[in-house]
Design a protein around this motif. Structure first.
Motif, PDB file in Angstrom:
ATOM      1  N   GLY A 192      12.584  -3.112   4.960  1.00 46.07           N
ATOM      2  CA  GLY A 192      13.215  -4.061   5.872  1.00 46.07           C
ATOM      3  C   GLY A 192      12.150  -4.983   6.429  1.00 46.07           C
ATOM      4  N   VAL A 193      11.939  -4.926   7.747  1.00 39.46           N
ATOM      5  CA  VAL A 193      10.914  -5.768   8.373  1.00 39.46           C
ATOM      6  C   VAL A 193       9.708  -4.953   8.830  1.00 39.46           C
ATOM      7  N   ARG A 194       9.735  -3.636   8.611  1.00 41.30           N
ATOM      8  CA  ARG A 194       8.648  -2.760   9.061  1.00 41.30           C
ATOM      9  C   ARG A 194       7.658  -2.502   7.939  1.00 41.30           C
ATOM     10  N   THR A 195       6.378  -2.574   8.270  1.00 37.15           N
ATOM     11  CA  THR A 195       5.306  -2.312   7.316  1.00 37.15           C
ATOM     12  C   THR A 195       4.583  -1.041   7.744  1.00 37.15           C
ATOM     13  N   ALA A 196       4.173  -0.245   6.745  1.00 40.13           N
ATOM     14  CA  ALA A 196       3.477   1.012   7.052  1.00 40.13           C
ATOM     15  C   ALA A 196       2.362   1.239   6.047  1.00 40.13           C
ATOM     16  N   GLU A 197       1.256   1.800   6.531  1.00 39.40           N
ATOM     17  CA  GLU A 197       0.169   2.227   5.653  1.00 39.40           C
ATOM     18  C   GLU A 197       0.482   3.656   5.232  1.00 39.40           C
ATOM     19  N   VAL A 198       0.494   3.879   3.917  1.00 40.18           N
ATOM     20  CA  VAL A 198       0.892   5.184   3.383  1.00 40.18           C
ATOM     21  C   VAL A 198      -0.035   5.610   2.253  1.00 40.18           C
ATOM     22  N   THR A 199       0.090   6.879   1.893  1.00 39.44           N
ATOM     23  CA  THR A 199      -0.589   7.414   0.717  1.00 39.44           C
ATOM     24  C   THR A 199       0.483   7.869  -0.260  1.00 39.44           C
ATOM     25  N   ALA A 200       0.331   7.486  -1.512  1.00 33.64           N
ATOM     26  CA  ALA A 200       1.278   7.864  -2.559  1.00 33.64           C
ATOM     27  C   ALA A 200       0.914   9.241  -3.097  1.00 33.64           C
TER      28      ALA A 200
END
Length: 159
Positions: free
Chosen positions: A94-102
């Motif tokens: 949507g409009v939210r961004t997140a730093e993640v690990t795959a």
């Protein structure tokens, strides 16, 4: 299922259609997809350049903040191979961004994820598995078999 059994990556007009959601995200219309699709920002394993692809969310866990996706084109899909080389990425839902690990899922867990998806969206699951080259009778056992052959990735928030 052998890697050669997976559908080939789209080309031509079908590629443009598959890339349309990326362009919609780029112009700020990611909210149109709700939580169903996410924009994956990753790094090319060979070029080192920033890459983007939109993938369907197969499962999400709001408590843990995780999103699970599947590479319908198999383990040779460029975005999947890029994630295996550089798993720290950003996603936009949507409009939210997140730093993640795959984190790749083991086959047994992937099979269960696809079974749960098929329970929530039976018609979509049937169409998608057929599109990906799997014959299914709609049973949980068939979805479990297909899920164990597909590469699933869970995006886990970085702390």
């Amino acid at each position: 299922m052998a890697d050669s059994a997976f559908r080939r990556t789209p080309t031509g007009a079908s590629r443009l259609l598959f890339r349309l959601p990326v362009h919609l995200y780029r112009i700020g219309l990611g909210w149109l997809f709700g939580r169903r699709l996410l924009l994956l920002n990753h790094i090319g394993r060979v070029s080192g350049k920033k890459r983007r692809v939109v993938v369907e969310v197969v499962e999400r866990d709001p408590d843990a903040g995780t999103y699970t996706v599947c590479s319908g084109f198999g383990p040779k899909a460029a975005w999947y191979r890029n994630l295996m080389a550089t798993p720290d990425v950003t996603i936009q839902v949507g409009v939210r961004t997140a730093e993640v690990t795959a984190v790749p899922l083991p086959p047994e867990e992937a099979g269960e994820v696809l079974v749960r998806y098929a329970r929530r969206r039976p018609r979509t699951a049937r169409g998608l598995t057929r599109f990906m080259g799997f014959e299914t009778d709609g049973s949980e056992a068939a979805y479990r078999r297909a899920g164990t052959a597909l590469p699933f990735v869970r995006f886990v928030p970085r702390t």
